[in-house]
Design a protein around this motif. Structure first.
Motif, mmCIF file in Angstrom:
data_model
loop_
_atom_site.group_PDB
_atom_site.id
_atom_site.type_symbol
_atom_site.label_atom_id
_atom_site.label_comp_id
_atom_site.label_asym_id
_atom_site.label_seq_id
_atom_site.Cartn_x
_atom_site.Cartn_y
_atom_site.Cartn_z
ATOM 1 N N PRO B 135 42.308 14.242 -17.317
ATOM 2 C CA PRO B 135 41.153 14.825 -16.631
ATOM 3 C C PRO B 135 40.318 13.826 -15.819
ATOM 4 N N HIS B 136 40.339 12.536 -16.211
ATOM 5 C CA HIS B 136 39.479 11.577 -15.515
ATOM 6 C C HIS B 136 40.250 10.298 -15.203
ATOM 7 N N VAL B 137 40.055 9.820 -13.985
ATOM 8 C CA VAL B 137 40.723 8.581 -13.572
ATOM 9 C C VAL B 137 39.677 7.590 -13.065
ATOM 10 N N VAL B 138 39.728 6.375 -13.580
ATOM 11 C CA VAL B 138 38.878 5.321 -13.043
ATOM 12 C C VAL B 138 39.791 4.267 -12.430
ATOM 13 N N VAL B 139 39.573 3.980 -11.169
ATOM 14 C CA VAL B 139 40.316 2.905 -10.527
ATOM 15 C C VAL B 139 39.424 1.675 -10.552
ATOM 16 N N ALA B 140 39.812 0.711 -11.396
ATOM 17 C CA ALA B 140 39.017 -0.509 -11.518
ATOM 18 C C ALA B 140 39.670 -1.577 -10.664
ATOM 19 N N ILE B 141 39.000 -1.928 -9.580
ATOM 20 C CA ILE B 141 39.558 -2.928 -8.673
ATOM 21 C C ILE B 141 39.074 -4.287 -9.150
ATOM 22 N N ASN B 142 40.008 -5.010 -9.768
ATOM 23 C CA ASN B 142 39.667 -6.232 -10.502
ATOM 24 C C ASN B 142 39.912 -7.489 -9.659
ATOM 25 N N LYS B 143 39.416 -8.574 -10.180
ATOM 26 C CA LYS B 143 39.557 -9.897 -9.543
ATOM 27 C C LYS B 143 38.839 -9.922 -8.192
ATOM 28 N N MET B 144 37.713 -9.214 -8.127
ATOM 29 C CA MET B 144 36.919 -9.222 -6.891
ATOM 30 C C MET B 144 36.444 -10.640 -6.559
ATOM 31 N N ASP B 145 36.320 -11.475 -7.611
ATOM 32 C CA ASP B 145 35.904 -12.864 -7.373
ATOM 33 C C ASP B 145 36.941 -13.622 -6.537
ATOM 34 N N LEU B 146 38.181 -13.169 -6.576
ATOM 35 C CA LEU B 146 39.231 -13.867 -5.825
ATOM 36 C C LEU B 146 39.363 -13.359 -4.388
ATOM 37 N N VAL B 147 38.602 -12.329 -4.039
ATOM 38 C CA VAL B 147 38.585 -11.883 -2.638
ATOM 39 C C VAL B 147 37.157 -11.960 -2.092
ATOM 40 N N ASP B 148 36.432 -12.948 -2.589
ATOM 41 C CA ASP B 148 35.055 -13.214 -2.123
ATOM 42 C C ASP B 148 34.123 -12.018 -2.299
ATOM 43 N N PHE B 149 34.395 -11.208 -3.295
ATOM 44 C CA PHE B 149 33.544 -10.031 -3.577
ATOM 45 C C PHE B 149 33.385 -9.156 -2.334
ATOM 46 N N SER B 150 34.476 -9.033 -1.581
ATOM 47 C CA SER B 150 34.405 -8.400 -0.265
ATOM 48 C C SER B 150 34.335 -6.873 -0.337
ATOM 49 N N GLU B 171 42.216 14.590 -9.689
ATOM 50 C CA GLU B 171 40.812 14.912 -9.452
ATOM 51 C C GLU B 171 39.940 13.934 -10.218
ATOM 52 N N ASN B 172 38.663 13.977 -9.918
ATOM 53 C CA ASN B 172 37.705 13.127 -10.643
ATOM 54 C C ASN B 172 38.104 11.658 -10.657
ATOM 55 N N VAL B 173 38.329 11.107 -9.478
ATOM 56 C CA VAL B 173 38.658 9.681 -9.404
ATOM 57 C C VAL B 173 37.400 8.886 -9.065
ATOM 58 N N THR B 174 37.167 7.835 -9.835
ATOM 59 C CA THR B 174 35.988 6.988 -9.636
ATOM 60 C C THR B 174 36.456 5.555 -9.365
ATOM 61 N N TYR B 175 35.816 4.885 -8.443
ATOM 62 C CA TYR B 175 36.218 3.526 -8.076
ATOM 63 C C TYR B 175 35.123 2.533 -8.452
ATOM 64 N N VAL B 176 35.502 1.472 -9.148
ATOM 65 C CA VAL B 176 34.522 0.439 -9.511
ATOM 66 C C VAL B 176 35.099 -0.940 -9.178
ATOM 67 N N PRO B 177 34.364 -1.748 -8.383
ATOM 68 C CA PRO B 177 34.820 -3.121 -8.135
ATOM 69 C C PRO B 177 34.357 -4.023 -9.290
ATOM 70 N N ILE B 178 35.290 -4.758 -9.888
ATOM 71 C CA ILE B 178 34.902 -5.561 -11.044
ATOM 72 C C ILE B 178 35.499 -6.967 -11.006
ATOM 73 N N SER B 179 34.938 -7.814 -11.856
ATOM 74 C CA SER B 179 35.618 -9.053 -12.215
ATOM 75 C C SER B 179 35.554 -9.124 -13.737
ATOM 76 N N ALA B 180 36.682 -8.819 -14.381
ATOM 77 C CA ALA B 180 36.706 -8.820 -15.843
ATOM 78 C C ALA B 180 36.456 -10.223 -16.372
ATOM 79 N N LEU B 181 36.970 -11.200 -15.630
ATOM 80 C CA LEU B 181 36.829 -12.581 -16.071
ATOM 81 C C LEU B 181 35.366 -13.006 -16.098
ATOM 82 N N LEU B 182 34.637 -12.668 -15.044
ATOM 83 C CA LEU B 182 33.245 -13.113 -14.944
ATOM 84 C C LEU B 182 32.253 -12.072 -15.468
#
Lengths: 302, 413
Positions: B135-150, B171-182
């Motif tokens: 029912p729910h999908v979260v797309v966590a875009i990780n390692k943002m620190d390696l793309v200059d938080f762009s 349906e119900n897709v949510t996008y979050v930019p993250i850096s799990a490391l930091l």
């Protein structure tokens, strides 16, 4: 929608009751392994609810190491009587004598490993095909990968390779002759969930779970009850402290924590505030090797 | 406070272990002694002095035997929710693990390495999420620190994924930019990504509405166990225990007992030993009926005006989970909740490529991790629903009757 929702404890309870009923429906001779600890006490409460108004349709089995807290034994007997379940007690002491087993030596010599022999003998004696235990996945990492229905070979061994995928809430309990299944209905509960459930359901507990005065000796930062089962050296400092137990195992391998909590509310508050894990704070037996639990499970432990 | 069960899909390379470690660490679920043990073992220490990935380290048996046990479960909670994480390895050979973990989850976190973007693995995870109707999908875009938080890179990946989601009807897709490391946007909002104004990952997990995922419209109940105490005082007591799979049952409801097709009504309902007027999913209940009918484990109680399907030739999707291949024409047991029926896999129509959704011929047999469309025939009529419309009564497993292994996840059609 609001009226048809369950809170987290109700959800966990429903799941556990469902598992209990699967055991009763799928197996011919199940048994509930009862240690006298809070987790197995919670199991009995859930089993009562699962089969009410009938009685729990299987016996309570206690593998008695002979190193138990007297309070836990008295509680065990009273509880079995109250729920009207058959109580089967098998003593590690007897297994040691019959089979000439070697007792571990040392200051806090524990019969934790030896009880596997008694457990497996008991399973064979009564031909139990399913043994229900109170292990939780949050306890440590070997248990994080445990199934709810965990198939064991005829030596009781947990073989990671043989574990079946567990999909949805469908439990495959089919086994070959000689195999048995360990079932863990509170797999998805955490220590705090168990305490909150005990509080909510007002389940009485053995008195040692609450603060009381006790003679203890301090060993590497842990408080061990003074009893006949441990070796006391001249250098040991014995003092009387106000303590309670967070888990109840053998007197030789369960440590007490200093506490002034005398009610369930106070105990729950202390546990919420604690920064040390249950096994880390109170179990001496897991410190031996990093993979201690994994090894015991493979040897037939539950 | 309720429970959210979610699965994290991704490989070590995507930072999955680090993400889970971070959630546990930042929600203060890691206690002092566990941290001490971690510090001792940590070789790749982060700013906090520990290697978060070690928190989800495998067992010695797995390292020795070079295997991975399909799913490990992790627990943490916040004042708002209890969380159960199904931690499943996500490499190509582990489709089976993902399906197992996803079957017990209502949300999936799909991890994308911001440097790599949407790759084949992302598509595979998404196809499985779609297949299992998560029912729910979260797309966590990780390692943002390696793309200059762009922000630009984030939007690019988001646009790419939206195409995948549209194709798969997610349906119900949510996008979050993250850096799990930091720790950026995991628990707290990222200072370096002030352009992102949505919730942090944990904020989202705490707030996402899951209660309404449960179907309270179509009543389905399968008899799990018959309670008959047969004591002097409870001589005539006969209660049918089971979980309310979906919907609501009320005292007085006219019901049909299936597959026999006999009409009766509900006279009494008990939950946890207490009498109630109604019971709803997912409660474990005991139902009593007006008539003395021969009823056993596996029978379905449905409302006369809202019936499930009944049939013995069924189209299914099979996700093959066993090392032994599927043999067309072989007999298996179909386990549908508590009902066990002898079953033949009659015809395998085609395989589904879980990377591309393409249909491929199944002539060379069906092996571990493969997903196929097939027809099965059961020895007696099965009472079920379409997985697509009522997944809780549309799922089953196949059991090998000689090895007793669970060999397939079954989605009924």
């Amino acid at each position: 929608m609001g009226e048809y929702t369950l809170d987290y404890l109700e959800q966990l309870e429903a799941e556990s009751i469902y598992i209990f009923r699967e055991v009763a429906a799928q197996f011919e001779k199940p048994a509930l392994l009862f240690s006298g600890g809070k987790d197995s006490i919670t199991l009995v409460q859930l089993a009562k609810k699962a089969f009410a108004p009938g009685k729990i349709p299987f016996p309570l089995v206690h593998i008695d190491t002979g190193h138990n807290f007297p309070e836990a034994l008295a509680y065990r007997d009273a509880l079995a009587k109250e729920v009207g379940a058959e109580l089967i007690v098998r003593k590690v002491e007897d297994t040691i004598k019959q089979k000439h087993l070697t007792e571990p030596k040392g200051k806090f010599a524990s019969r934790n490993w030896l009880q596997i022999h008694t457990l497996l003998d008991t399973i064979e004696e009564f031909k139990f095909d399913a043994c229900i235990g109170g292990a939780r996945r949050d306890e440590e990492k070997a248990r994080a990968k445990e199934r709810i229905f965990s198939v064991r070979d005829e030596f009781g061994q947990w073989e990671p390779k043989l574990q079946r995928p567990e999909l949805w809430n469908i439990y495959n309990g089919r086994i070959h002759k000689g195999e048995n299944v360990r079932v863990f209905p509170i797999s998805n509960w955490t220590e705090l969930d168990v305490w909150n459930y005990i509080k909510k359901e007002e389940i009485p507990l053995p008195s040692i779970y609450f603060a009381h005065e006790r003679e203890v000796l301090e060993h590497e930062g842990q408080l061990i009850a003074v009893s006949d089962y441990i070796t006391i050296d001249e250098t040991d400092v014995i003092s009387t402290k106000r303590v309670r137990y967070r888990t109840v195992g053998d007197m030789t391998c369960t440590a007490a924590v200093e506490s002034s909590a005398t009610t369930l509310d106070e105990v729950v508050n202390e546990i919420m505030a604690t920064r040390i894990s249950e096994r880390g704070e109170t179990r001496i037996d897991d410190k031996v090797t990093e993979a201690a639990m994994e090894d015991r499970k493979k040897g037939g432990y539950f | 406070m309720d429970i959210l069960r979610f699965i994290t899909a991704g490989s070590v390379d995507d930072g999955k272990s680090t993400l889970i470690g971070r959630l546990l660490y930042d929600s203060k679920s890691i206690l002092v002694d566990q941290l001490e043990a971690l510090e001792k073992q940590s070789k790749n220490k982060n700013a906090d002095g520990i290697d978060l990935a070690l928190l989800t380290d495998g067992l010695r048996a797995e390292r020795e035997q070079g295997i991975t046990i399909d799913v490990a479960y992790r627990y943490f909670s916040t004042p708002k929710r209890k969380f159960i994480i199904a931690d499943a390895p996500g490499h190509v050979q582990y489709t089976r693990n993902m399906i197992t973990g996803a079957s017990n989850s209502s949300l999936i976190i799909i991890l994308i390495d911001a440097r790599a973007g949407v790759i084949e693995q992302t598509r595979r995870h998404s196809i499985i999420a779609s297949l299992l109707k998560m029912p729910h999908v979260v797309v966590a875009i990780n390692k943002m620190d390696l793309v200059d938080f762009s922000e630009e890179r984030f939007n690019e990946i988001k646009a790419d994924y939206e195409k995948v989601a549209a194709q798969l009807k997610l349906e119900n897709v949510t996008y979050v930019p993250i850096s799990a490391l930091l720790g950026d946007n995991i628990v707290d909002h990222s200072e370096t990504m002030s352009w992102y104004t949505g919730p942090s990952l944990l904020e989202f997990l705490e707030a996402v509405e899951v209660a309404s995922d449960i179907n309270h419209t179509d009543p389905r109940f399968q008899v799990q166990y018959v309670i008959r105490p047969q004591t002097a005082e409870l001589h005539d007591y006969r209660g049918y225990a089971g979980q309310i799979i979906s919907g609501v049952y009320k005292v007085g409801d006219k019901i049909k007992v299936l597959p026999a097709g006999i009409d009766t009504s509900i006279t009494k309902i008990e939950v946890g030993g207490k009498e109630v007027n109604e019971a709803f999913a997912p409660q474990a209940a005991v139902l009593h009926i007006a008539d003395d009918i021969d009823i056993s484990r596996g029978d379905t109680f449905a409302r006369a005006d809202n019936l499930p399907k009944v049939g013995n030739e069924i189209e299914v999707v099979l996700c093959w989970l066993d090392n032994k291949p599927l043999i067309q024409g072989n007999k298996y047991f179909l386990q549908h909740k508590g009902r066990l029926l002898k079953t033949i896999v009659r015809e395998v129509a085609y395989k589904l490529d879980v990377n591309t959704l393409e249909r491929i011929p199944a002539e060379d047999g069906v092996k571990l991790n493969e997903v196929v469309h097939a027809t099965i025939k059961t020895a007696a009529p099965l009472v079920y629903d379409d997985f697509a419309t009522l997944s809780d009564y549309g799922n089953a497993i196949l059991v090998d009757e000689t090895s007793n292994s669970t060999v397939a996840a079954v989605l009924l059609n």
